[in-house]
Design a protein around this motif. Sequence first.
Motif, PDB file in Angstrom:
ATOM      1  N   ILE A  46      10.023  41.385 -19.296  1.00  0.00           N
ATOM      2  CA  ILE A  46      10.556  40.089 -18.832  1.00  0.00           C
ATOM      3  C   ILE A  46       9.603  39.391 -17.863  1.00  0.00           C
ATOM      4  O   ILE A  46       9.681  38.174 -17.686  1.00  0.00           O
ATOM      5  N   ASN A  47       8.703  40.131 -17.202  1.00  0.00           N
ATOM      6  CA  ASN A  47       7.794  39.511 -16.229  1.00  0.00           C
ATOM      7  C   ASN A  47       6.710  38.710 -16.943  1.00  0.00           C
ATOM      8  O   ASN A  47       6.135  39.173 -17.930  1.00  0.00           O
ATOM      9  N   ASN A 107       3.668  43.076 -19.501  1.00  0.00           N
ATOM     10  CA  ASN A 107       4.015  43.148 -18.082  1.00  0.00           C
ATOM     11  C   ASN A 107       2.936  42.529 -17.206  1.00  0.00           C
ATOM     12  O   ASN A 107       2.860  41.308 -17.090  1.00  0.00           O
ATOM     13  N   LEU A 108       2.043  43.325 -16.594  1.00  0.00           N
ATOM     14  CA  LEU A 108       1.040  42.791 -15.673  1.00  0.00           C
ATOM     15  C   LEU A 108       0.021  41.905 -16.364  1.00  0.00           C
ATOM     16  O   LEU A 108      -0.479  40.950 -15.778  1.00  0.00           O
ATOM     17  N   MET A 109      -0.280  42.197 -17.630  1.00  0.00           N
ATOM     18  CA  MET A 109      -1.372  41.481 -18.297  1.00  0.00           C
ATOM     19  C   MET A 109      -0.932  40.909 -19.642  1.00  0.00           C
ATOM     20  O   MET A 109       0.006  41.415 -20.273  1.00  0.00           O
ATOM     21  N   MET A 110      -1.606  39.868 -20.038  1.00  0.00           N
ATOM     22  CA  MET A 110      -1.448  39.285 -21.366  1.00  0.00           C
ATOM     23  C   MET A 110      -2.615  39.799 -22.209  1.00  0.00           C
ATOM     24  O   MET A 110      -3.773  39.479 -21.929  1.00  0.00           O
ATOM     25  N   LEU A 111      -2.313  40.608 -23.234  1.00  0.00           N
ATOM     26  CA  LEU A 111      -3.363  41.170 -24.082  1.00  0.00           C
ATOM     27  C   LEU A 111      -3.715  40.167 -25.178  1.00  0.00           C
ATOM     28  O   LEU A 111      -2.882  39.801 -25.996  1.00  0.00           O
ATOM     29  N   ASP A 112      -4.987  39.727 -25.193  1.00  0.00           N
ATOM     30  CA  ASP A 112      -5.482  38.779 -26.181  1.00  0.00           C
ATOM     31  C   ASP A 112      -6.283  39.555 -27.237  1.00  0.00           C
ATOM     32  O   ASP A 112      -7.352  40.090 -26.950  1.00  0.00           O
ATOM     33  N   TYR A 148       6.098  47.718 -30.401  1.00  0.00           N
ATOM     34  CA  TYR A 148       6.136  46.540 -29.542  1.00  0.00           C
ATOM     35  C   TYR A 148       6.965  45.432 -30.170  1.00  0.00           C
ATOM     36  O   TYR A 148       6.879  45.163 -31.359  1.00  0.00           O
ATOM     37  N   LYS A 149       7.796  44.796 -29.316  1.00  0.00           N
ATOM     38  CA  LYS A 149       8.593  43.653 -29.746  1.00  0.00           C
ATOM     39  C   LYS A 149       8.380  42.520 -28.758  1.00  0.00           C
ATOM     40  O   LYS A 149       8.115  42.741 -27.577  1.00  0.00           O
ATOM     41  N   GLU A 150       8.510  41.318 -29.259  1.00  0.00           N
ATOM     42  CA  GLU A 150       8.321  40.149 -28.404  1.00  0.00           C
ATOM     43  C   GLU A 150       9.394  40.127 -27.312  1.00  0.00           C
ATOM     44  O   GLU A 150      10.546  40.499 -27.545  1.00  0.00           O
ATOM     45  N   ASN A 151       9.007  39.688 -26.096  1.00  0.00           N
ATOM     46  CA  ASN A 151       9.898  39.640 -24.923  1.00  0.00           C
ATOM     47  C   ASN A 151      10.395  41.036 -24.531  1.00  0.00           C
ATOM     48  O   ASN A 151      11.490  41.182 -23.976  1.00  0.00           O
ATOM     49  N   MET A 152       9.576  42.023 -24.836  1.00  0.00           N
ATOM     50  CA  MET A 152       9.928  43.391 -24.447  1.00  0.00           C
ATOM     51  C   MET A 152       9.853  43.556 -22.926  1.00  0.00           C
ATOM     52  O   MET A 152      10.602  44.332 -22.336  1.00  0.00           O
TER      53      MET A 152
END
Length: 518
Positions: A336-337, A489-494, A330-334
């Motif tokens: 775009i949504n 993408n659809l979700m922000m994983l915290d 995983y990379k940041e801004n992988m």
Amino acid sequence: MAHGNLMLDLLSGKYHEERAKVLAESRKTEENKKAKTTKKTILPQNYRAFLQTCAALNPDEQLDILKNKWRNVNRNQTLTKEDSERINYYLNNGITDDAYERFPQQVLVKLKKNRVELNLIKKHSFIAANLDNEVRHNYTTASRKIILDYILKDPDELKRLQITKYHLPEHPTMLVRGPVPWHHMTAIKREQLRHSLYIFKEPILMLDRIWEKYSEGFIFSIDTLKTNGMPIGPVGLQEFLDKSCRQFRSQLVNKWLVECAELFKDTRHLYRDVLPARGMEVSKYQVDKFFDCVSATMSRQLRQIVFKSLNHFMEYIHDFKDGNALNTEYKENMFINWPFFILKAIPDPSSTKILFEPSYEVCLDLLLSIPKEIVKTVEDMPRIEQLLIKELKGDSTMVLKNVYESEEEVQTMLLEIRQILENNFPGPEKYITYYQTYTYLIDGTEAKLLDDFFSIEPFPLLNDFNDWVIKYTTIKDSFCNVKNQAQLNLMMLDVSESEKSSEIIGEPQKKRSADFDE
């Protein structure tokens, strides 16, 4: 004596003159009788329009009228001498033969073979040759005329060729009516439609004008949700959905329906013909038909806003259809949504697993509830009769037609949402595997190793304690280098809870080692 007078009249011609007068008067009498029988009857003013019949004119008479009308239109369309000379030049010499397709010789050959006997062509060869030349000349003239007509459609070409006026050929449409009575049946059918079809009545047309201001926006607005802040937690998303649907329904019930009811109260005179007059028996069928039409119009409007809102949400959610599978690190801004909602990764204290909050099932129910609640927003909306007639108020059967969740379009949307969520869950599952390497901090393995270390005989040296301190410091630093949130993408994983738990469990081990080191 009388016989002698008759002979004298015959000889003098008086008899024939009187006989001619009698015949003339007789013919005049017959003509007057015919004129009286063919004279058009003047109908009384109160005679119903649909009882008036009209016989169509003879087709030849209709054609004469249409042709005369067309001649009068083109009577003043004359060309100047200069324009006429230029047009004739281009028709005869200005357009060369290579500008159009050559004459199709095979057409003439087939025509002679199939339509004309061979002996006639041989017998009248001179006439046949003249006819051949005439056909070729007509073809050439027509081809040049078509080209010139096409070019001179452009006003700039008219100026370039110095032609001030050019009338393109027009082919009038002359519609001839059959010589049969038609007005009688037309009037009857019009009256029948007037008593069964009410969609063109002014009050019903005015419903669309009222609806214009209520049809703006959406039941569940993504733009408003973005203004409030996204991504949003599951609790906040549920609250926003409930609030949006509740406010929209309140607006429809308290404003839209009331305004529609006021419209029908104020415009009663425009649909008075469907209401029973005083002293007449109530025509329940006609009244029901009118208000059924009103109900159908309002139901159509509600259906429009429901599907407009559903399509608005589906258009947004389709942006996430590609999913978030992590085939590489995983990379940041992988992706775009910007994420839609927040998904938390929380360690299970009773095991070494890391759980998602909300779970997949809860996420699915939450996303599916959005289109379902949009549909329920307009469910069982009261018909206008409940506001106009007190006896019908609260009647559960007098409601506008609903949009049902079982409809094919809605079911297709629900299946698409389910598939999109399935495409977006592999990303979080892949991402949390990074924390699986630290499960030994959670399941007690590390604590047991440290206990075993302290129980060693003879007691460990200080350098050995220093190694344990360095180990726990490295673990803490590795957590600091990892971001608490990942855009998938659809979700922000915290993952802040997982990091915090690992640090809390690892910190006492570090402190215990450091204390012995001192």
